[in-house]
Scaffold this motif. Sequence first.
Motif, PDB file in Angstrom:
ATOM      1  N   LEU A 179       6.818  12.052 -11.538  1.00 28.04           N
ATOM      2  CA  LEU A 179       7.845  12.554 -10.622  1.00 28.04           C
ATOM      3  C   LEU A 179       7.408  13.856  -9.965  1.00 28.04           C
ATOM      4  CD1 LEU A 179      11.081  11.812 -12.710  1.00 28.04           C
ATOM      5  CD2 LEU A 179      10.370  10.695 -10.580  1.00 28.04           C
ATOM      6  N   GLY A 180       6.720  14.706 -10.752  1.00 27.02           N
ATOM      7  CA  GLY A 180       6.228  15.961 -10.188  1.00 27.02           C
ATOM      8  C   GLY A 180       5.206  15.717  -9.085  1.00 27.02           C
ATOM      9  N   THR A 181       4.307  14.762  -9.316  1.00 28.44           N
ATOM     10  CA  THR A 181       3.301  14.424  -8.310  1.00 28.44           C
ATOM     11  C   THR A 181       3.950  13.845  -7.056  1.00 28.44           C
ATOM     12  OG1 THR A 181       1.674  13.962 -10.043  1.00 28.44           O
ATOM     13  CG2 THR A 181       1.226  13.063  -7.859  1.00 28.44           C
ATOM     14  N   MET A 182       4.951  12.994  -7.254  1.00 22.34           N
ATOM     15  CA  MET A 182       5.660  12.406  -6.114  1.00 22.34           C
ATOM     16  C   MET A 182       6.360  13.475  -5.292  1.00 22.34           C
ATOM     17  SD  MET A 182       7.295   8.965  -7.848  1.00 22.34           S
ATOM     18  CE  MET A 182       8.262   8.569  -6.387  1.00 22.34           C
ATOM     19  N   ARG A 183       6.926  14.462  -5.972  1.00 18.24           N
ATOM     20  CA  ARG A 183       7.617  15.533  -5.251  1.00 18.24           C
ATOM     21  C   ARG A 183       6.644  16.343  -4.402  1.00 18.24           C
ATOM     22  NH1 ARG A 183      11.810  20.045  -7.752  1.00 18.24           N
ATOM     23  NH2 ARG A 183      12.227  21.098  -5.776  1.00 18.24           N
ATOM     24  N   VAL A 184       5.479  16.653  -4.955  1.00 18.40           N
ATOM     25  CA  VAL A 184       4.474  17.399  -4.198  1.00 18.40           C
ATOM     26  C   VAL A 184       4.044  16.621  -2.965  1.00 18.40           C
ATOM     27  CG1 VAL A 184       2.095  18.253  -4.241  1.00 18.40           C
ATOM     28  CG2 VAL A 184       3.613  18.701  -6.176  1.00 18.40           C
ATOM     29  N   GLN A 185       3.817  15.311  -3.128  1.00 19.98           N
ATOM     30  CA  GLN A 185       3.353  14.495  -2.011  1.00 19.98           C
ATOM     31  C   GLN A 185       4.432  14.330  -0.940  1.00 19.98           C
ATOM     32  OE1 GLN A 185       0.229  13.651  -1.606  1.00 19.98           O
ATOM     33  NE2 GLN A 185      -0.240  14.627  -3.562  1.00 19.98           N
ATOM     34  N   THR A 186       5.682  14.174  -1.351  1.00 23.84           N
ATOM     35  CA  THR A 186       6.750  14.048  -0.360  1.00 23.84           C
ATOM     36  C   THR A 186       6.980  15.363   0.374  1.00 23.84           C
ATOM     37  OG1 THR A 186       8.397  14.439  -2.118  1.00 23.84           O
ATOM     38  CG2 THR A 186       7.967  12.152  -1.505  1.00 23.84           C
ATOM     39  N   ASP A 187       6.790  16.486  -0.313  1.00 21.57           N
ATOM     40  CA  ASP A 187       6.897  17.793   0.351  1.00 21.57           C
ATOM     41  C   ASP A 187       5.811  17.934   1.413  1.00 21.57           C
ATOM     42  OD1 ASP A 187       9.079  18.533  -1.135  1.00 21.57           O
ATOM     43  OD2 ASP A 187       7.975  19.812  -2.534  1.00 21.57           O
ATOM     44  N   LYS A 188       4.597  17.487   1.088  1.00 26.33           N
ATOM     45  CA  LYS A 188       3.502  17.536   2.054  1.00 26.33           C
ATOM     46  C   LYS A 188       3.803  16.662   3.265  1.00 26.33           C
ATOM     47  CE  LYS A 188      -0.320  18.495  -1.156  1.00 26.33           C
ATOM     48  NZ  LYS A 188      -1.590  17.967  -1.733  1.00 26.33           N
ATOM     49  N   LEU A 189       4.343  15.488   3.009  1.00 27.38           N
ATOM     50  CA  LEU A 189       4.667  14.572   4.091  1.00 27.38           C
ATOM     51  C   LEU A 189       5.763  15.150   4.985  1.00 27.38           C
ATOM     52  CD1 LEU A 189       4.212  11.819   5.390  1.00 27.38           C
ATOM     53  CD2 LEU A 189       5.893  10.857   3.815  1.00 27.38           C
ATOM     54  N   ALA A 190       6.768  15.746   4.368  1.00 23.72           N
ATOM     55  CA  ALA A 190       7.856  16.357   5.136  1.00 23.72           C
ATOM     56  C   ALA A 190       7.331  17.500   5.999  1.00 23.72           C
ATOM     57  CB  ALA A 190       8.950  16.866   4.189  1.00 23.72           C
ATOM     58  N   PHE A 191       6.418  18.303   5.436  1.00 22.61           N
ATOM     59  CA  PHE A 191       5.830  19.415   6.186  1.00 22.61           C
ATOM     60  C   PHE A 191       5.035  18.891   7.377  1.00 22.61           C
ATOM     61  CE2 PHE A 191       2.344  22.372   7.036  1.00 22.61           C
ATOM     62  CZ  PHE A 191       3.042  23.556   7.211  1.00 22.61           C
ATOM     63  N   LEU A 192       4.259  17.832   7.168  1.00 18.19           N
ATOM     64  CA  LEU A 192       3.462  17.246   8.235  1.00 18.19           C
ATOM     65  C   LEU A 192       4.351  16.740   9.361  1.00 18.19           C
ATOM     66  CD1 LEU A 192       0.920  16.069   9.537  1.00 18.19           C
ATOM     67  CD2 LEU A 192       1.156  14.087   8.030  1.00 18.19           C
ATOM     68  N   ILE A 193       5.397  15.997   9.004  1.00 16.52           N
ATOM     69  CA  ILE A 193       6.298  15.446  10.016  1.00 16.52           C
ATOM     70  C   ILE A 193       6.974  16.556  10.803  1.00 16.52           C
ATOM     71  CG2 ILE A 193       8.423  14.132  10.356  1.00 16.52           C
ATOM     72  CD1 ILE A 193       7.592  12.406   7.960  1.00 16.52           C
ATOM     73  N   GLU A 194       7.428  17.588  10.104  1.00 15.09           N
ATOM     74  CA  GLU A 194       8.099  18.703  10.773  1.00 15.09           C
ATOM     75  C   GLU A 194       7.148  19.406  11.739  1.00 15.09           C
ATOM     76  OE1 GLU A 194      10.658  22.737   9.666  1.00 15.09           O
ATOM     77  OE2 GLU A 194       9.776  21.520   8.079  1.00 15.09           O
ATOM     78  N   ALA A 195       5.911  19.628  11.320  1.00 17.36           N
ATOM     79  CA  ALA A 195       4.932  20.289  12.185  1.00 17.36           C
ATOM     80  C   ALA A 195       4.622  19.448  13.414  1.00 17.36           C
ATOM     81  CB  ALA A 195       3.647  20.572  11.402  1.00 17.36           C
TER      82      ALA A 195
END
Length: 203
Positions: free
Chosen positions: A20-36
């Motif tokens: 779950l911790g790994t999934m959270r890190v990856q989804t945060d990265k994806l959200a940051f990419l989309i926002e940028a």
Amino acid sequence: MLCDTLMEQSLSDEERSAFLGTMRVQTDKLAFLIEALVKTSRLETGLVHIEKRLSPVYDTVAQALSGIVTAAEQKGITVTVDCPENLQLPHDGRWTAEALFNLLDNAVKYAPVGGKVRLTVTSGEMFTVFSVHDNGPGIPESQQAQVFQRFYRVPSAYEIPGIGLGLYLAREIVTRQGGYIRLSSTPGQGAEFSIMLPLREFR
């Protein structure tokens, strides 16, 4: 893959927590990419209009700093700020804060654990200058012109999280306000990025 494993396999509590911790890190990265990407696209297509208004620089700085406080604390980085409280400048506070945040975010990422990041704001006859300095590895002169290109990342920094859009977006924001960004860096001695915003319109 992690989600499928969680749903289909019997895991211990420790394994489940790690997944779950790994999934959270990856989804945060994806959200940051989309926002940028969305921010960049909106600027480039003209959906966002820069609106310069005479407003306090201190408020813009505070907004930018709020985005890096947690990351700086986690790395034990000392952040110092020198900004006159009564300084005003015709600028778009929201978008300028976004550009400044990108510089500060990079500084925190590249500064070593326990390192230092310094933000200074000074006003001259023609420009107000926002300077962000870190004591990280620095950027070789041969790569300094490329760091503002979309998706470009210094090869020696691939292990550091990032997608190569922050500096590009910062430059777009600053350029659309009639300013520019200056980079000064010596390998092994950190880097300093400076946003130069004009005090008035030049014709």
